[in-house]
Design an enzyme around this catalytic site. Sequence first.
Site, PDB file in Angstrom:
ATOM      1  N   GLY A 106       0.814  -1.210   0.000  1.00 49.88           N
ATOM      2  CA  GLY A 106       0.000   0.000   0.000  1.00 49.88           C
ATOM      3  C   GLY A 106       0.843   1.253   0.000  1.00 49.88           C
ATOM      4  CB  ILE A 125       1.035   3.823   4.788  1.00 47.76           C
ATOM      5  CG1 ILE A 125      -0.073   4.882   4.744  1.00 47.76           C
ATOM      6  CG2 ILE A 125       1.874   3.979   6.053  1.00 47.76           C
ATOM      7  CD1 ILE A 125      -1.076   4.786   5.880  1.00 47.76           C
ATOM      8  CD  GLU A 145       1.189 -11.338   5.046  1.00 51.40           C
ATOM      9  OE1 GLU A 145       1.006 -12.079   6.033  1.00 51.40           O
ATOM     10  OE2 GLU A 145       0.277 -10.683   4.521  1.00 51.40           O
ATOM     11  CG  LEU A 151     -10.220  -0.652   6.619  1.00 54.83           C
ATOM     12  CD1 LEU A 151     -11.413  -1.537   6.241  1.00 54.83           C
ATOM     13  CD2 LEU A 151      -9.822   0.224   5.442  1.00 54.83           C
ATOM     14  CE  LYS A 196     -17.548   7.112   3.242  1.00 52.46           C
ATOM     15  NZ  LYS A 196     -18.977   6.895   3.560  1.00 52.46           N
TER      16      LYS A 196
END
Length: 430
Positions: free
Chosen positions: A215, A217, A236, A311, A359
């Site tokens: 991702g 970050i 992993e 999240l 958002k």
Amino acid sequence: MSSLLQHKLMSATEAIDLLGGGQTVVVPTGAGEPPTLLTELSKRRREFHGVTVSQILATCPFDYFDAETADNVRHSAYFLGGAARPGAREGYGDVVPTHFSMIPEMLRRGVLPVDAVFSVCSPPNENDYVYLGLAADYTMAAISRARTVVLEMHPGVPQTNGMCRVHLSEVTGIVESRGDLTEIGPNPIGPTEIAIAEHVAELIPDGATLQIGYGSIPDAIVQQLTHKHDLGVHTEMFGNGLLDLIESGAVTNERKSLHTGQTVLTFAMGSLRLYEYLHRNPKMLILPVDLVNDPYLAGQNDLLHSINGSLQIDLIGQCGSESLGSVPYSGTGGQTDFVRAANRSRGGKSFIVLPSTAKGGTISRIVPVLAPGTHVTTPKNDTDLVVTEFGVARLRGKNLNQRARELIAIAHPDFRDELLHAATALNLVY
């Protein structure tokens, strides 16, 4: 071409003919998925009834991801990616909750079904061994249980060092690939990701061993580590960011206490350049996920630093990393495996990283309580360091009052008063 390979070669059509109704086909992670075989299965899906394709991370949206033919061929995900997410949300696909590290043993015990295995593989070596060079993960365990093993031979799959090779005598058939290997490009990195990365990088010492995910970050974090010395990798997923870190000279693996001198991974997903780097490289070790992710084994690395995203997190430290409320979004994967491994590692640290808002800044990701139905990935007792662009909250060993205050301090300033008021109402802050 050896005589054994010639004997094992078959067409994709012949391979799909081997399947029967009600069977489960296990497919490896990401780039290990076989494009020719899954395209052929998609074309012929209406010929079958009750076939299940099980996989931890599907990356390509093959045509069998189809609500109208879910009774024919249905996807079952151990972890959701973009391809499988719509089916899980709309009911024509399934999600199986599990830790990544446990999948091989669940396959061996028959807790997870497997009748057939489809995977990409390398061309054979001089001794007729082919290599599952992009994903050892749970595939080796599945092969040990399956009645049918069909491997799709692709010249771009590396012959890799580790426990990921299969002799041609052990497979039912070999199909020559006519598709492209899955490639993953770079993620966009903005000011928020850079700020989070700077906070994390300050806490990673020379000689640390890294587990880091995929991702924006994580990509930003590895860019902040190029000035470090003697880092190690036990992870992993191996992607382009970690390859860049190795090539910068920051990674030597020389101070690792487990598999000294080698980068350890269970699957690779990135560019063709990355796959070429793995080919016959003795400094790279690809192992099944029950060896890579097992918290006891991984935790034998001193200074293990795990970095994973979430999240949402509540004020007592529960991490909802895999759903939006009750709606599945991803999965547990290896997050809890490596949080626990880092917690038991001598000098280790576990980071949960997330932007403070979502958002467009309208909602806080740090919340008083998790949204109803949220799937808790990392429990409060395991959460160590939480990082947003506003700083680091240190939770291990802290009481509930201290935890709430630490997390409010790294929330977005627009939401801190609201969070403090809620924490007071919940008797977390007094």
